[in-house]
Design a protein around this motif. Structure first.
Motif, mmCIF file in Angstrom:
data_model
loop_
_atom_site.group_PDB
_atom_site.id
_atom_site.type_symbol
_atom_site.label_atom_id
_atom_site.label_comp_id
_atom_site.label_asym_id
_atom_site.label_seq_id
_atom_site.Cartn_x
_atom_site.Cartn_y
_atom_site.Cartn_z
ATOM 1 N N LEU A 5 -5.384 10.268 -3.433
ATOM 2 C CA LEU A 5 -4.346 9.810 -2.528
ATOM 3 C C LEU A 5 -2.983 9.946 -3.202
ATOM 4 C CD1 LEU A 5 -5.931 6.575 -1.008
ATOM 5 C CD2 LEU A 5 -5.374 8.681 0.218
ATOM 6 N N PRO A 6 -1.965 10.411 -2.462
ATOM 7 C CA PRO A 6 -0.634 10.596 -3.060
ATOM 8 C C PRO A 6 0.127 9.278 -3.180
ATOM 9 C CG PRO A 6 -0.572 11.207 -0.758
ATOM 10 C CD PRO A 6 -2.010 10.861 -1.063
ATOM 11 N N ILE A 7 -0.517 8.284 -3.793
ATOM 12 C CA ILE A 7 0.074 6.958 -3.969
ATOM 13 C C ILE A 7 -0.041 6.570 -5.438
ATOM 14 C CG2 ILE A 7 -0.025 4.521 -3.309
ATOM 15 C CD1 ILE A 7 0.685 6.263 -0.962
ATOM 16 N N ASP A 8 1.046 6.052 -6.006
ATOM 17 C CA ASP A 8 1.002 5.598 -7.390
ATOM 18 C C ASP A 8 0.004 4.451 -7.522
ATOM 19 O OD1 ASP A 8 2.849 5.705 -10.081
ATOM 20 O OD2 ASP A 8 2.141 3.672 -9.679
ATOM 21 N N GLN A 9 -0.787 4.474 -8.589
ATOM 22 C CA GLN A 9 -1.858 3.489 -8.767
ATOM 23 C C GLN A 9 -1.347 2.054 -8.841
ATOM 24 O OE1 GLN A 9 -3.817 4.350 -12.458
ATOM 25 N NE2 GLN A 9 -1.980 4.103 -13.704
ATOM 26 N N ARG A 10 -0.076 1.875 -9.211
ATOM 27 C CA ARG A 10 0.468 0.516 -9.307
ATOM 28 C C ARG A 10 0.706 -0.117 -7.943
ATOM 29 N NH1 ARG A 10 3.244 3.122 -14.330
ATOM 30 N NH2 ARG A 10 3.420 4.749 -12.768
ATOM 31 N N ALA A 11 0.486 0.660 -6.879
ATOM 32 C CA ALA A 11 0.648 0.118 -5.529
ATOM 33 C C ALA A 11 -0.544 -0.720 -5.099
ATOM 34 C CB ALA A 11 0.838 1.265 -4.530
ATOM 35 N N TRP A 12 -1.723 -0.460 -5.685
ATOM 36 C CA TRP A 12 -2.948 -1.022 -5.119
ATOM 37 C C TRP A 12 -3.065 -2.540 -5.190
ATOM 38 C CZ3 TRP A 12 -3.873 2.317 -1.925
ATOM 39 C CH2 TRP A 12 -3.905 3.691 -2.215
ATOM 40 N N PRO A 13 -2.682 -3.232 -6.264
ATOM 41 C CA PRO A 13 -2.805 -4.704 -6.247
ATOM 42 C C PRO A 13 -2.003 -5.350 -5.122
ATOM 43 C CG PRO A 13 -2.522 -3.914 -8.490
ATOM 44 C CD PRO A 13 -2.281 -2.737 -7.598
ATOM 45 N N GLY A 14 -0.729 -4.982 -4.998
ATOM 46 C CA GLY A 14 0.095 -5.542 -3.928
ATOM 47 C C GLY A 14 -0.387 -5.121 -2.558
ATOM 48 N N SER A 15 -0.873 -3.883 -2.461
ATOM 49 C CA SER A 15 -1.380 -3.376 -1.190
ATOM 50 C C SER A 15 -2.592 -4.173 -0.724
ATOM 51 C CB SER A 15 -1.754 -1.896 -1.342
ATOM 52 O OG SER A 15 -2.326 -1.396 -0.162
ATOM 53 N N ALA A 16 -3.492 -4.475 -1.650
ATOM 54 C CA ALA A 16 -4.696 -5.238 -1.304
ATOM 55 C C ALA A 16 -4.342 -6.641 -0.821
ATOM 56 C CB ALA A 16 -5.624 -5.312 -2.518
ATOM 57 N N ILE A 17 -3.363 -7.258 -1.466
ATOM 58 C CA ILE A 17 -2.949 -8.612 -1.081
ATOM 59 C C ILE A 17 -2.348 -8.612 0.323
ATOM 60 C CG2 ILE A 17 -1.307 -10.463 -1.593
ATOM 61 C CD1 ILE A 17 -1.691 -9.776 -4.576
ATOM 62 N N LEU A 18 -1.452 -7.660 0.595
ATOM 63 C CA LEU A 18 -0.805 -7.601 1.909
ATOM 64 C C LEU A 18 -1.811 -7.305 3.016
ATOM 65 C CD1 LEU A 18 2.459 -5.654 1.002
ATOM 66 C CD2 LEU A 18 2.306 -8.022 1.767
ATOM 67 N N LEU A 19 -2.729 -6.379 2.751
ATOM 68 C CA LEU A 19 -3.715 -6.031 3.773
ATOM 69 C C LEU A 19 -4.653 -7.205 4.050
ATOM 70 C CD1 LEU A 19 -4.560 -3.698 5.580
ATOM 71 C CD2 LEU A 19 -6.154 -2.964 3.805
ATOM 72 N N ALA A 20 -5.077 -7.890 2.993
ATOM 73 C CA ALA A 20 -5.950 -9.053 3.165
ATOM 74 C C ALA A 20 -5.232 -10.161 3.935
ATOM 75 C CB ALA A 20 -6.405 -9.566 1.802
ATOM 76 N N LEU A 21 -3.951 -10.358 3.632
ATOM 77 C CA LEU A 21 -3.175 -11.386 4.328
ATOM 78 C C LEU A 21 -3.025 -11.048 5.809
ATOM 79 C CD1 LEU A 21 -1.489 -13.952 4.262
ATOM 80 C CD2 LEU A 21 0.480 -12.570 3.542
ATOM 81 N N SER A 22 -2.823 -9.766 6.108
ATOM 82 C CA SER A 22 -2.693 -9.343 7.498
ATOM 83 C C SER A 22 -3.978 -9.625 8.281
ATOM 84 C CB SER A 22 -2.356 -7.850 7.559
ATOM 85 O OG SER A 22 -2.244 -7.408 8.894
ATOM 86 N N PHE A 23 -5.132 -9.307 7.689
ATOM 87 C CA PHE A 23 -6.418 -9.567 8.340
ATOM 88 C C PHE A 23 -6.651 -11.074 8.500
ATOM 89 C CE2 PHE A 23 -7.202 -5.171 7.683
ATOM 90 C CZ PHE A 23 -8.239 -4.817 8.539
#
Length: 215
Positions: A5-23
């Protein structure tokens, strides 16, 4: 063939938190409006951390190391690393720009220096003098160029992914600045012909800042 994926690996911790919060807001708290807001923030977070496409085709030029708007071009005395008069090109990165920093040329990392500081608005010119910053000096066949990563009011962390002595190809990812920030490029005066003007929008690894003279 391995897919990345064309995403920097440092995005994943914050991304997981935001996605979990949205759900959580949508399915557990039954707050679809707030869930949508957080989901939009999640998408923006991924856009911010995206890796940038880089298609350098010329070898005798200096490419932009960052995406953003050229906010100043001036002649300054760079006494710390290059010890000569330089053309300084300041690039402002908004929160909508990808924030990875790419190598503007093929060469070797000659020096890296981290400088702690404040977190002023990166649009202010004195932010370059007072804010937290990371200096990266690249050398190529006797020529040197400096790339300076600078934090902003929102940006609070600089990541540097290269080390002294490492050989880098043009377009190689050298690091990332988290959220709105500024990148400056110092080119020794008289060594290149500038090809950008104040107000131009430049793209990392695609827009040419200047061409070496006599190459």
């Amino acid at each position: 063939m391995k897919f990345k994926l064309p995403i920097d690996q440092r995005a994943w911790p914050g991304s997981a938190i935001l996605l979990a919060l949205s759900f959580l807001l949508y399915f557990i708290c039954h707050l679809p409006g707030w869930a949508l807001v957080v989901f939009i923030l999640w998408m923006g977070h991924l856009v911010f951390f995206r890796d940038l496409p880089c298609r350098p085709q010329e070898t005798n030029v200096i490419y932009s190391p960052a995406c953003g708007t050229v906010v100043d071009i001036e002649t300054v005395a760079e006494d710390q690393f290059l010890k000569t008069a330089c053309i300084k090109i300041g690039i402002f990165l908004s929160i909508f720009d990808g924030h990875v920093t790419l190598a503007p040329l093929t060469g070797e990392i000659d020096h890296i220096q981290y400088v702690p500081g404040k977190f002023l608005n990166a649009l202010k010119q004195d932010s370059a003098l007072k804010n937290e910053a990371n200096w990266i000096v690249l050398k190529k066949e006797g020529k040197k160029v400096v790339v300076k990563q600078i934090t902003g009011a929102i940006a609070r962390r600089i990541y540097c992914d290269v080390k002294v002595g490492e050989k880098v190809a043009v377009g190689r990812k050298m690091g990332i600045i988290c959220y709105g920030s500024r990148v400056e490029v110092y080119i020794p005066e008289g060594m290149s012909r500038l090809q950008v003007r104040k107000g131009d929008y430049v793209r990392a690894g695609q827009s040419i800042l200047g061409a070496w003279i006599n190459e």
